[in-house]
Each structure stands twice: as C-alpha cells, then as structure tokens.
Design a protein around this motif. Structure first.
Motif, PDB file in Angstrom:
ATOM      1  N   GLU A  72       6.591  10.053   1.106  1.00  0.00           N
ATOM      2  CA  GLU A  72       6.117   8.847   0.428  1.00  0.00           C
ATOM      3  C   GLU A  72       6.147   7.686   1.415  1.00  0.00           C
ATOM      4  O   GLU A  72       7.206   7.341   1.941  1.00  0.00           O
ATOM      5  CB  GLU A  72       7.022   8.523  -0.765  1.00  0.00           C
ATOM      6  N   LEU A  73       4.994   7.115   1.678  1.00  0.00           N
ATOM      7  CA  LEU A  73       4.880   6.002   2.613  1.00  0.00           C
ATOM      8  C   LEU A  73       4.521   4.744   1.845  1.00  0.00           C
ATOM      9  O   LEU A  73       3.565   4.738   1.066  1.00  0.00           O
ATOM     10  CB  LEU A  73       3.803   6.303   3.658  1.00  0.00           C
ATOM     11  N   GLU A  74       5.308   3.694   2.044  1.00  0.00           N
ATOM     12  CA  GLU A  74       5.034   2.390   1.431  1.00  0.00           C
ATOM     13  C   GLU A  74       4.994   1.325   2.518  1.00  0.00           C
ATOM     14  O   GLU A  74       5.970   1.147   3.249  1.00  0.00           O
ATOM     15  CB  GLU A  74       6.098   2.028   0.398  1.00  0.00           C
ATOM     16  N   HIS A  75       3.866   0.647   2.631  1.00  0.00           N
ATOM     17  CA  HIS A  75       3.731  -0.491   3.547  1.00  0.00           C
ATOM     18  C   HIS A  75       3.742  -1.727   2.654  1.00  0.00           C
ATOM     19  O   HIS A  75       2.803  -1.967   1.909  1.00  0.00           O
ATOM     20  CB  HIS A  75       2.424  -0.385   4.335  1.00  0.00           C
ATOM     21  N   ARG A  76       4.840  -2.500   2.733  1.00  0.00           N
ATOM     22  CA  ARG A  76       5.084  -3.577   1.772  1.00  0.00           C
ATOM     23  C   ARG A  76       5.280  -4.925   2.460  1.00  0.00           C
ATOM     24  O   ARG A  76       5.408  -4.996   3.677  1.00  0.00           O
ATOM     25  CB  ARG A  76       6.297  -3.239   0.923  1.00  0.00           C
ATOM     26  N   HIS A  77       5.317  -5.957   1.628  1.00  0.00           N
ATOM     27  CA  HIS A  77       5.507  -7.338   2.088  1.00  0.00           C
ATOM     28  C   HIS A  77       4.388  -7.778   3.024  1.00  0.00           C
ATOM     29  O   HIS A  77       4.607  -8.544   3.963  1.00  0.00           O
ATOM     30  CB  HIS A  77       6.865  -7.544   2.758  1.00  0.00           C
ATOM     31  N   LEU A  78       3.189  -7.310   2.760  1.00  0.00           N
ATOM     32  CA  LEU A  78       2.044  -7.665   3.601  1.00  0.00           C
ATOM     33  C   LEU A  78       1.779  -9.164   3.597  1.00  0.00           C
ATOM     34  O   LEU A  78       1.289  -9.715   4.587  1.00  0.00           O
ATOM     35  CB  LEU A  78       0.811  -6.884   3.161  1.00  0.00           C
ATOM     36  N   GLU A  79       2.146  -9.830   2.525  1.00  0.00           N
ATOM     37  CA  GLU A  79       1.936 -11.281   2.435  1.00  0.00           C
ATOM     38  C   GLU A  79       2.726 -12.056   3.485  1.00  0.00           C
ATOM     39  O   GLU A  79       2.380 -13.185   3.814  1.00  0.00           O
ATOM     40  CB  GLU A  79       2.285 -11.782   1.019  1.00  0.00           C
ATOM     41  N   ARG A  80       3.764 -11.452   4.044  1.00  0.00           N
ATOM     42  CA  ARG A  80       4.556 -12.120   5.087  1.00  0.00           C
ATOM     43  C   ARG A  80       3.724 -12.447   6.324  1.00  0.00           C
ATOM     44  O   ARG A  80       4.122 -13.297   7.124  1.00  0.00           O
ATOM     45  CB  ARG A  80       5.736 -11.247   5.509  1.00  0.00           C
ATOM     46  N   HIS A  81       2.595 -11.783   6.486  1.00  0.00           N
ATOM     47  CA  HIS A  81       1.748 -12.031   7.650  1.00  0.00           C
ATOM     48  C   HIS A  81       1.007 -13.361   7.564  1.00  0.00           C
ATOM     49  O   HIS A  81       0.369 -13.767   8.527  1.00  0.00           O
ATOM     50  CB  HIS A  81       0.760 -10.877   7.855  1.00  0.00           C
ATOM     51  N   GLY A  82       1.120 -14.049   6.429  1.00  0.00           N
ATOM     52  CA  GLY A  82       0.508 -15.366   6.301  1.00  0.00           C
ATOM     53  C   GLY A  82      -0.994 -15.293   6.091  1.00  0.00           C
ATOM     54  O   GLY A  82      -1.531 -14.281   5.634  1.00  0.00           O
ATOM     55  N   GLU A  86       6.878  -4.421   6.268  1.00  0.00           N
ATOM     56  CA  GLU A  86       7.754  -3.262   6.451  1.00  0.00           C
ATOM     57  C   GLU A  86       7.040  -1.989   6.025  1.00  0.00           C
ATOM     58  O   GLU A  86       6.249  -1.999   5.078  1.00  0.00           O
ATOM     59  CB  GLU A  86       9.010  -3.383   5.584  1.00  0.00           C
ATOM     60  N   VAL A  87       7.378  -0.909   6.711  1.00  0.00           N
ATOM     61  CA  VAL A  87       6.883   0.413   6.355  1.00  0.00           C
ATOM     62  C   VAL A  87       8.104   1.291   6.091  1.00  0.00           C
ATOM     63  O   VAL A  87       8.933   1.474   6.978  1.00  0.00           O
ATOM     64  CB  VAL A  87       6.023   1.029   7.479  1.00  0.00           C
ATOM     65  N   GLU A  88       8.203   1.787   4.857  1.00  0.00           N
ATOM     66  CA  GLU A  88       9.271   2.727   4.516  1.00  0.00           C
ATOM     67  C   GLU A  88       8.642   4.090   4.292  1.00  0.00           C
ATOM     68  O   GLU A  88       7.639   4.216   3.582  1.00  0.00           O
ATOM     69  CB  GLU A  88      10.024   2.303   3.258  1.00  0.00           C
ATOM     70  N   VAL A  89       9.234   5.103   4.909  1.00  0.00           N
ATOM     71  CA  VAL A  89       8.782   6.477   4.703  1.00  0.00           C
ATOM     72  C   VAL A  89       9.979   7.258   4.166  1.00  0.00           C
ATOM     73  O   VAL A  89      11.046   7.284   4.782  1.00  0.00           O
ATOM     74  CB  VAL A  89       8.222   7.103   5.991  1.00  0.00           C
ATOM     75  N   ARG A  90       9.779   7.857   2.982  1.00  0.00           N
ATOM     76  CA  ARG A  90      10.817   8.644   2.322  1.00  0.00           C
ATOM     77  C   ARG A  90      10.415  10.119   2.340  1.00  0.00           C
ATOM     78  O   ARG A  90       9.239  10.454   2.192  1.00  0.00           O
ATOM     79  CB  ARG A  90      10.996   8.173   0.880  1.00  0.00           C
ATOM     80  N   PHE A  91      11.408  10.987   2.490  1.00  0.00           N
ATOM     81  CA  PHE A  91      11.212  12.433   2.546  1.00  0.00           C
ATOM     82  C   PHE A  91      12.008  13.041   1.400  1.00  0.00           C
ATOM     83  O   PHE A  91      13.231  12.952   1.385  1.00  0.00           O
ATOM     84  CB  PHE A  91      11.684  12.975   3.896  1.00  0.00           C
ATOM     85  N   VAL A  92      11.298  13.624   0.423  1.00  0.00           N
ATOM     86  CA  VAL A  92      11.918  14.136  -0.794  1.00  0.00           C
ATOM     87  C   VAL A  92      11.685  15.638  -0.861  1.00  0.00           C
ATOM     88  O   VAL A  92      10.538  16.096  -0.894  1.00  0.00           O
ATOM     89  CB  VAL A  92      11.318  13.441  -2.039  1.00  0.00           C
ATOM     90  N   SER A  93      12.780  16.397  -0.881  1.00  0.00           N
ATOM     91  CA  SER A  93      12.670  17.853  -0.964  1.00  0.00           C
ATOM     92  C   SER A  93      11.971  18.235  -2.258  1.00  0.00           C
ATOM     93  O   SER A  93      12.285  17.733  -3.338  1.00  0.00           O
ATOM     94  CB  SER A  93      14.061  18.488  -0.911  1.00  0.00           C
ATOM     95  N   ASP A  94      11.004  19.125  -2.133  1.00  0.00           N
ATOM     96  CA  ASP A  94      10.252  19.640  -3.277  1.00  0.00           C
ATOM     97  C   ASP A  94      10.396  21.164  -3.280  1.00  0.00           C
ATOM     98  O   ASP A  94       9.431  21.883  -3.494  1.00  0.00           O
ATOM     99  CB  ASP A  94       8.780  19.205  -3.150  1.00  0.00           C
ATOM    100  N   VAL A 154       0.876  -1.167   0.000  1.00  0.00           N
ATOM    101  CA  VAL A 154       0.000   0.000   0.000  1.00  0.00           C
ATOM    102  C   VAL A 154       0.912   1.216   0.000  1.00  0.00           C
ATOM    103  O   VAL A 154       1.894   1.258   0.745  1.00  0.00           O
ATOM    104  CB  VAL A 154      -0.905   0.000   1.251  1.00  0.00           C
ATOM    105  N   ARG A 155       0.589   2.197  -0.837  1.00  0.00           N
ATOM    106  CA  ARG A 155       1.417   3.403  -0.930  1.00  0.00           C
ATOM    107  C   ARG A 155       0.558   4.646  -0.785  1.00  0.00           C
ATOM    108  O   ARG A 155      -0.538   4.717  -1.345  1.00  0.00           O
ATOM    109  CB  ARG A 155       2.140   3.442  -2.269  1.00  0.00           C
ATOM    110  N   PHE A 156       1.101   5.618  -0.076  1.00  0.00           N
ATOM    111  CA  PHE A 156       0.463   6.922   0.080  1.00  0.00           C
ATOM    112  C   PHE A 156       1.530   7.989  -0.084  1.00  0.00           C
ATOM    113  O   PHE A 156       2.708   7.753   0.199  1.00  0.00           O
ATOM    114  CB  PHE A 156      -0.191   7.065   1.458  1.00  0.00           C
TER     115      PHE A 156
END
Length: 160
Positions: free
Chosen positions: A121-131, A105-113, A10-12
């Motif tokens: 940019e928030l990415e919550h990934r590898h959700l399938e690891r939860h079984g 995992e949740v990765e949050v990136r901060f990009v100067s604009d 999921v990305r926001f």
C-alpha cells in the motif's frame, strides 16, 4: 493495482507473490531497479544509480555518471518488513526543496496476505505542503508515468 485519490493524497495498492520480508527488501534494497532513469533531476547528467539508504536519517538519492549526487528524499521511518516513510523533497517545478515543511511524504506499507503474498500500500500524502502549484505534483505522481510505473517495475523486480 487499485487507486484512490483525495485532494491532498494519492494512494495505490498492489499485491505481489512474495513473503512480506522479500517484498520489503526488494523495494528498499533494489530501488535502483524500480526508479526509471528518465526520472532525473540531474539531467542532462545520466544517472548511474539510485540509492535507498535503509535507515532513519538516510536519503534516497541519484548518483550521476560523473559522481554528482541529487538527494531527493529523506528516510523518515524504516520499520522492516512492515513499512517505511520517505519525504518527497521535490517542488512543483521539479526542483529540490530544502525546507522539510515544503515536502510531502510517501509511506509504503507491506501487509502479509498469506505466506507467499504481500499487499503493498503506497500513500503519497501532504501534497499541499508544496505550496502554490502543488496540484501539479499530484498530477505528476498520479499519472501512469508516476507511482503506477514504479509499482509495475517493482512487481517485475519481485517476480524476477
């Protein structure tokens, strides 16, 4: 705020009116203002504070009013002011998991604009690891009371 959803991620994205350094520090150092108290794995014990330990190997945890602690994330990467990655150690049954292989995992990136704007940019990934039942985790974090709520509260913290 824009959103893109894939099967196992999921990305926001949100833009805030702040330099990248401030945007990063508000998210990590003021996380207690961002995480809603009702998101509480300690219940019925009320949360006194939510702590984000700002170092690799640290944790994100809730401390109950009675002093109890619920560590629900591990800090996997911490690279100020550009990004951090935390584990999501919460199962589809909304219980703590101790096996890192069962955590997303949740990765949050901060990009100067620009000098006073930052794209977050928030990415919550590898959700399938939860079984089995992992889709319910995706549904929980992808609805308006999930990551969108956190980002709304974050935006207010940056502005305030």
């Amino acid at each position: 705020m824009s959103e893109t959803t894939q099967d196992t991620a999921v990305r926001f994205e949100i833009t805030v009116e702040a330099p990248v350094e401030r945007a990063f520090s508000v998210f990590t150092e003021q996380f207690d203002r961002i995480k809603p108290r009702e998101h509480n794995l300690l219940a019925p014990e009320p949360i006194a504070e939510t702590v984000f330990e700002t170092r690799v190997g640290g944790h994100v945890y809730d401390r109950g009013e009675n002093g109890s602690v619920c560590r629900w994330a591990r800090v996997l990467a911490f690279e100020p002011p550009h990004r951090f990655v935390i584990s999501w150690d919460i199962s589809p049954a909304w219980q703590i998991v101790t096996d890192p292989a069962e955590a997303s995992e949740v990765e949050v990136r901060f990009v100067s604009d620009g000098p006073e704007r930052t794209r977050v940019e928030l990415e919550h990934r590898h959700l399938e690891r939860h079984g089995a039942g992992w889709e319910s985790v995706r549904e929980g974090v992808d609805n308006p009371r999930g990551w969108p709520l956190y980002l709304e509260r974050y935006s207010a913290a940056v502005a305030g």
